[in-house]
Design an enzyme around this catalytic site. Structure first.
Site, mmCIF file in Angstrom:
data_model
loop_
_atom_site.group_PDB
_atom_site.id
_atom_site.type_symbol
_atom_site.label_atom_id
_atom_site.label_comp_id
_atom_site.label_asym_id
_atom_site.label_seq_id
_atom_site.Cartn_x
_atom_site.Cartn_y
_atom_site.Cartn_z
ATOM 1 N N TRP A 36 0.956 -1.349 0.107
ATOM 2 C CA TRP A 36 0.039 0.057 -0.066
ATOM 3 C C TRP A 36 0.781 1.290 0.100
ATOM 4 O O TRP A 36 1.884 1.420 0.696
ATOM 5 C CB TRP A 36 -0.849 0.140 1.362
ATOM 6 C CG TRP A 36 -1.484 1.168 1.416
ATOM 7 C CD1 TRP A 36 -0.997 2.368 2.312
ATOM 8 C CD2 TRP A 36 -2.560 1.952 1.117
ATOM 9 N NE1 TRP A 36 -1.511 3.481 2.384
ATOM 10 C CE2 TRP A 36 -2.957 3.248 1.835
ATOM 11 C CE3 TRP A 36 -3.799 1.353 0.421
ATOM 12 C CZ2 TRP A 36 -3.969 4.186 1.736
ATOM 13 C CZ3 TRP A 36 -4.826 2.126 0.275
ATOM 14 C CH2 TRP A 36 -5.011 3.520 0.873
ATOM 15 N N MET A 37 0.496 2.147 -0.836
ATOM 16 C CA MET A 37 1.038 3.557 -0.736
ATOM 17 C C MET A 37 -0.076 4.829 -0.646
ATOM 18 O O MET A 37 -1.186 4.714 -1.429
ATOM 19 C CB MET A 37 1.838 3.746 -1.888
ATOM 20 C CG MET A 37 2.531 5.338 -1.944
ATOM 21 S SD MET A 37 3.443 5.448 -3.445
ATOM 22 C CE MET A 37 2.463 5.763 -4.699
ATOM 23 N N ASP A 39 0.211 9.213 0.810
ATOM 24 C CA ASP A 39 0.996 10.507 0.414
ATOM 25 C C ASP A 39 2.250 10.565 0.065
ATOM 26 O O ASP A 39 3.059 9.691 0.515
ATOM 27 C CB ASP A 39 0.954 11.360 1.794
ATOM 28 C CG ASP A 39 -0.363 11.417 2.442
ATOM 29 O OD1 ASP A 39 -1.521 10.722 1.765
ATOM 30 O OD2 ASP A 39 -0.467 11.742 3.385
ATOM 31 N N GLN A 55 4.227 7.161 2.225
ATOM 32 C CA GLN A 55 3.290 6.397 3.331
ATOM 33 C C GLN A 55 3.074 4.892 2.729
ATOM 34 O O GLN A 55 2.580 4.880 1.636
ATOM 35 C CB GLN A 55 2.035 7.383 3.463
ATOM 36 C CG GLN A 55 2.178 8.587 4.363
ATOM 37 C CD GLN A 55 2.218 8.408 5.547
ATOM 38 O OE1 GLN A 55 1.481 8.240 6.404
ATOM 39 N NE2 GLN A 55 3.565 8.499 6.317
ATOM 40 N N TRP A 63 -4.396 0.178 3.990
ATOM 41 C CA TRP A 63 -3.780 1.169 5.033
ATOM 42 C C TRP A 63 -3.659 0.314 6.100
ATOM 43 O O TRP A 63 -4.435 -0.396 6.523
ATOM 44 C CB TRP A 63 -4.486 2.253 5.045
ATOM 45 C CG TRP A 63 -4.028 3.292 5.876
ATOM 46 C CD1 TRP A 63 -3.089 4.445 5.268
ATOM 47 C CD2 TRP A 63 -3.940 3.571 7.170
ATOM 48 N NE1 TRP A 63 -2.396 5.206 6.001
ATOM 49 C CE2 TRP A 63 -3.142 4.718 7.496
ATOM 50 C CE3 TRP A 63 -4.601 2.982 8.226
ATOM 51 C CZ2 TRP A 63 -2.831 5.067 8.654
ATOM 52 C CZ3 TRP A 63 -4.209 3.308 9.590
ATOM 53 C CH2 TRP A 63 -3.602 4.480 9.718
ATOM 54 N N PHE A 98 3.580 8.876 10.153
ATOM 55 C CA PHE A 98 2.520 9.676 9.326
ATOM 56 C C PHE A 98 3.522 10.324 8.408
ATOM 57 O O PHE A 98 4.747 10.648 8.640
ATOM 58 C CB PHE A 98 1.414 10.217 10.059
ATOM 59 C CG PHE A 98 0.206 9.232 10.303
ATOM 60 C CD1 PHE A 98 0.230 8.035 10.512
ATOM 61 C CD2 PHE A 98 -0.835 10.005 10.696
ATOM 62 C CE1 PHE A 98 -0.521 7.063 10.720
ATOM 63 C CE2 PHE A 98 -2.013 8.989 11.066
ATOM 64 C CZ PHE A 98 -1.778 7.778 11.089
ATOM 65 N N SER A 99 2.663 11.445 7.613
ATOM 66 C CA SER A 99 3.394 12.123 6.648
ATOM 67 C C SER A 99 4.326 13.299 7.076
ATOM 68 O O SER A 99 4.068 13.668 8.269
ATOM 69 C CB SER A 99 2.250 12.911 5.785
ATOM 70 O OG SER A 99 1.800 12.044 5.072
ATOM 71 N N ARG A 167 -0.756 17.364 12.535
ATOM 72 C CA ARG A 167 0.342 16.278 11.748
ATOM 73 C C ARG A 167 0.765 16.933 10.363
ATOM 74 O O ARG A 167 0.237 17.919 9.898
ATOM 75 C CB ARG A 167 -0.582 14.979 11.254
ATOM 76 C CG ARG A 167 -2.028 15.353 10.699
ATOM 77 C CD ARG A 167 -2.509 13.799 10.444
ATOM 78 N NE ARG A 167 -3.816 13.870 9.754
ATOM 79 C CZ ARG A 167 -4.816 13.979 10.605
ATOM 80 N NH1 ARG A 167 -4.898 13.989 12.103
ATOM 81 N NH2 ARG A 167 -5.928 13.992 9.798
#
Ligand code: FRU
Length: 493
Positions: A36-37, A39, A55, A63, A98-99, A167
């Site tokens: 999975w990908m 951002d 991500q 996800w 996270f991003s 975030r």
């Protein structure tokens, strides 16, 4: 030291990548090494190469616990996978890395700044998610998490603001060599806001100001901000959650907004002048920009959307693509986007038609393909016309279309009949600038996607496709007479 969790991911991805055949991927759009990908993260130029982190959940196409995947490139179109950069292996990021973004430090190392997600027990016995900003530093391959993480936490947010939604730091270097970053957050009104921070060394950060406020106008939380100066304006890009459609400009769900304005340097607040969607198609979210060595500002986005991720195919071993990297500029208060010029080097087999008249249904010899760069110039023939439709990725059963109604200046993308296995969002319309039936479009197809650049990049419509790549037919359909110039190139890998 590489943690066990990161070692496991690195070993896994190296083996899992091998079962994915080249032809099952897009040719020049970035897709994850495996799994999975979402951002783009840490989109940067470092040690003579472009770096893209993303991500990433290597073990499944859904996800899950977020890692950072990593790849490098010379031209932003051909990518070499390198080992995953981050795994959620610390207490402060146990629920996910996270991003975030990347920047070179004066000592030559590369700094990654990302959101660490953890759960924290509350006084009332429940536990809640906490998001903080954390750092890892490395050499372009291996990254060490900083011993004093997190570097930004609830102590650094304005009174009453959310420590749960805090975030996606985007960092940049200022002219004086110090650093700044913007982070998405929610004030007490539950809306979105963008917080601005500064740092002398990239490690110790201070709160500067609330740079911009949503005030419940564009969705709720603003995710993945980017902020920069371009062509004499300041640009704020955000990806709001829980958007409500506003005419044809914005749509429900997860969307994108580009604000054009100015920076009030005395208060460090952004002064909005105009706003519009960044992309008018179906799949585009969380864009990030980088400055190329030659000064171009290049934007790339996740060419998916949280509202349509259910369209994954269980038999495929990867899910998620990035958009084409796009050169951006500002004209008349709008963000213009154009495929990076490096794409032109992939062009071959030019086919040209000049002044063709289309009436009814027509195919043109040599105009077909699923890895193509197609330029169309439309105008009215002797009379006006009512409708022009381009069908592509077409076989007996399936097609996707772009349809233009000149009298209403409406353009629509529709993938209802593309072979998608779920009834989710499949069409979107936007208002375009056209006069007397004139419209210019550049349509880029790459196996599993389409991006339509309208009127030299004034608007873009992006969508993923789920059609068998062997479906490569193209048909033109009209109501009335349309005059058309066509240039088509195949795009080699
Ligand atoms: C946006 C986003 C970010 C977050 C990441 C988690 O698509 O929700 O806000 O950091 O994805 O994977």
């Amino acid at each position: 030291m590489t943690s066990q969790m990161l070692c496991k991911a690195r070993k896994y991805e190296e083996i899992a990548e091998k079962v994915i055949k080249k032809e099952e991927r897009p040719a020049f759009h970035f897709s994850p090494r495996t799994g999975w990908m979402n951002d783009p993260n840490g989109f940067s130029y470092y040690k003579g190469k472009y770096h893209m982190f993303y991500q990433y959940y290597p073990y499944d196409t859904r996800w899950n616990s977020m890692h950072w995947g990593h790849a490098v490139s010379d031209d932003l179109l051909h990518w070499e996978y390198v080992p995953a950069a981050l795994a959620p292996d610390e207490n402060y990021d146990k629920e996910g890395c996270f991003s975030g973004s990347a920047i070179a430090l004066p000592d030559g190392r590369q700094l990654l700044i990302y959101t660490g997600v953890a759960r924290k027990a509350q006084e009332d016995g429940t536990d809640c998610e906490i998001q903080t900003q954390c750092i890892a530093v490395g050499d372009g391959t291996n990254y060490e998490k900083y011993e004093n993480n997190p570097v930004l936490d609830e102590k650094h947010i304005p009174e009453g603001s959310s420590k749960v939604d805090f975030r996606d730091p985007k960092v940049w270097k200022k002219e004086d060599g110090s650093f700044a970053c913007v982070v998405g957050n929610r004030p007490a009104d539950g809306s979105g806001q963008i917080l601005l921070y500064s740092s002398l060394d990239g490690f110790k950060w201070e709160f500067v100001s609330v740079l911009a406020e949503n005030r419940n106008r564009f969705g709720k939380m603003w995710e993945c901000p980017d902020f920069f100066e371009l062509d004499g304006k300041y640009i704020l890009l955000v990806s709001p959650q829980y958007m409500q459609g506003k005419g044809l400009e914005y749509h429900n769900g997860n969307g994108t907004v580009c604000f054009v304005g100015d920076l009030d340097k005395s208060t460090n607040t952004f002064k909005e002048e105009s706003n519009h969607a960044i992309d008018y198609g179906i799949d585009f979210y969380a864009p990030q920009t980088v400055i190329a060595p030659d000064g171009r500002r290049i934007m790339i986005g996740w060419m998916q959307n949280w509202d349509t991720v259910g369209l994954y195919s269980p038999e495929k071993k990867w899910f998620g693509q990035m958009s084409l990297p796009r050169e951006i500029s500002v004209k008349n208060g709008r963000l213009y986007q154009w495929p990076i010029r490096e794409l032109e080097e992939l062009r071959e087999e030019k086919v040209v038609y000049h002044d063709v008249t289309v009436e009814g249904t027509m195919k043109l010899e040599g105009i077909k393909g699923r890895k193509i760069d197609l330029e169309l110039e439309l105008s009215a023939g002797e009379d006006s016309y009512k409708k022009f439709m381009l069908q592509f990725a077409q076989n007996e059963e399936h097609y996707t279309s772009v349809c233009f109604w000149p009298q209403e200046s409406l353009l629509e993308i529709d993938r209802k009949f593309s072979g998608a296995s779920k009834d989710t969002v499949h069409e979107r319309k936007c208002q375009v600038n056209s006069y007397n039936g004139k419209l210019e479009m550049r349509v880029i197809l790459d196996q599993y996607s389409v991006e339509v650049f309208v009127n030299h990049g004034e608007q873009v419509l992006s969508a993923t496709l789920y059609t068998d790549p062997a479906a490569e037919g193209i048909t033109f359909l009209t109501e009335g007479k349309v005059k058309m110039n066509v240039i088509k190139y195949d795009l080699q890998e």
